[in-house]
Design a protein around this motif. Structure first.
Motif, short mmCIF file in Angstrom:
data_model
loop_
_atom_site.label_atom_id
_atom_site.label_comp_id
_atom_site.label_asym_id
_atom_site.label_seq_id
_atom_site.Cartn_x
_atom_site.Cartn_y
_atom_site.Cartn_z
N PRO A 4 -6.00 -8.16 1.04
CA PRO A 4 -6.72 -7.04 1.80
C PRO A 4 -8.15 -7.01 1.21
N GLY A 5 -9.30 -7.26 1.60
CA GLY A 5 -10.63 -6.51 1.01
C GLY A 5 -11.69 -7.35 0.40
N TRP A 6 -10.52 -8.58 0.31
CA TRP A 6 -11.39 -9.21 -0.72
C TRP A 6 -11.48 -10.69 0.29
N LEU A 7 -13.26 -11.22 -0.58
CA LEU A 7 -13.92 -11.77 0.21
C LEU A 7 -13.88 -13.52 -0.15
N ALA A 8 -13.96 -14.80 -0.28
CA ALA A 8 -14.07 -15.28 -0.92
C ALA A 8 -15.62 -15.46 -1.49
N PRO A 9 -15.60 -16.05 -2.31
CA PRO A 9 -17.05 -16.01 -3.66
C PRO A 9 -17.55 -16.00 -3.06
N ARG A 58 -14.36 -1.85 -7.22
CA ARG A 58 -15.11 -1.58 -6.18
C ARG A 58 -14.28 -1.16 -5.10
N ILE A 59 -14.53 0.08 -4.10
CA ILE A 59 -13.38 0.27 -2.92
C ILE A 59 -13.29 -0.72 -1.64
N ARG A 60 -12.49 -1.43 -1.60
CA ARG A 60 -12.27 -2.39 -0.64
C ARG A 60 -12.10 -1.59 1.02
N LYS A 61 -13.13 -2.59 2.18
CA LYS A 61 -12.66 -2.46 3.20
C LYS A 61 -11.72 -1.31 3.76
N ASN A 62 -12.15 -0.26 4.77
CA ASN A 62 -10.54 0.33 4.75
C ASN A 62 -9.54 0.96 3.40
N GLU A 63 -10.60 1.10 2.64
CA GLU A 63 -10.08 1.69 1.65
C GLU A 63 -10.32 3.12 1.01
N PRO A 64 -9.40 4.13 1.84
CA PRO A 64 -9.91 5.59 1.08
C PRO A 64 -9.89 5.89 -0.34
#
Length: 171
Positions: A4-9, A58-64
């Protein structure tokens, strides 16, 4: 996406080209024989590859923010989450890099939240420091705060925060 929160390169490179990222750095400070010491790791990856730098990410999407701090503390240095209860926000800084994690020709702009975390010598000695090719850092070292300012291989973004720590402590 594998986590979760990881993107393809490719997607991450496009995001770096278009947007600032938000990150957390943990300034782990422990009492040393010659005064307070800061834990730094030798960066394996871009950006800031080849510099002594703090653990962070980095802070991931939707991660407080609190969850991001715990994740970084556990994954990078094996720090128990309860130690973070006393973490103190030092401030927010812009970090600009000429490269990014997956593309040396795409710059990165981080809005960095720096947290001071005081750790005892016992805790400092028991950290499970992640290192090696797959980790963000290949080696770890404790630096006296003054040595951080004098060591040319410590990244300027780290030195800037250490100047603030020293100014606020009166040392």
């Amino acid at each position: 996406m594998s986590k979760p929160g990881w993107l393809a390169p490719e997607t991450f490179s496009m995001a770096c080209a278009a947007l600032p990222l938000v990150s957390i750095d943990l300034f782990l400070v422990s009492p040393g024989e010659a005064g307070p010491e800061l834990l730094l790791g030798w960066r394996n990856n871009r950006p800031a590859q080849g510099w002594w730098f703090t653990p962070g990410g980095r802070i991931r999407k939707n991660e407080p923010i609190g969850q991001a701090m715990e994740r970084v503390a556990i994954e990078e240095v094996g720090l128990a989450p309860e130690i973070l209860r006393e973490a103190r926000l030092l401030g927010a800084w812009d970090h600009f890099y000429p490269d990014s994690a997956f593309d040396p020709s795409v710059s990165t702009h981080y809005v960095n939240l720096a947290y001071l975390v005081q750790v005892s010598r016992d805790v400092a000695g028991s950290l499970a420091l992640a290192s090696g090719q797959a980790a963000q850092h290949s080696a770890w070292r404790w630096f006296s705060l003054q040595k951080v300012l004098d060591e040319p291989a410590v990244h300027e973004n780290v030195r800037g925060v250490v100047r603030r720590i020293l100014a606020s402590s009166g040392t």
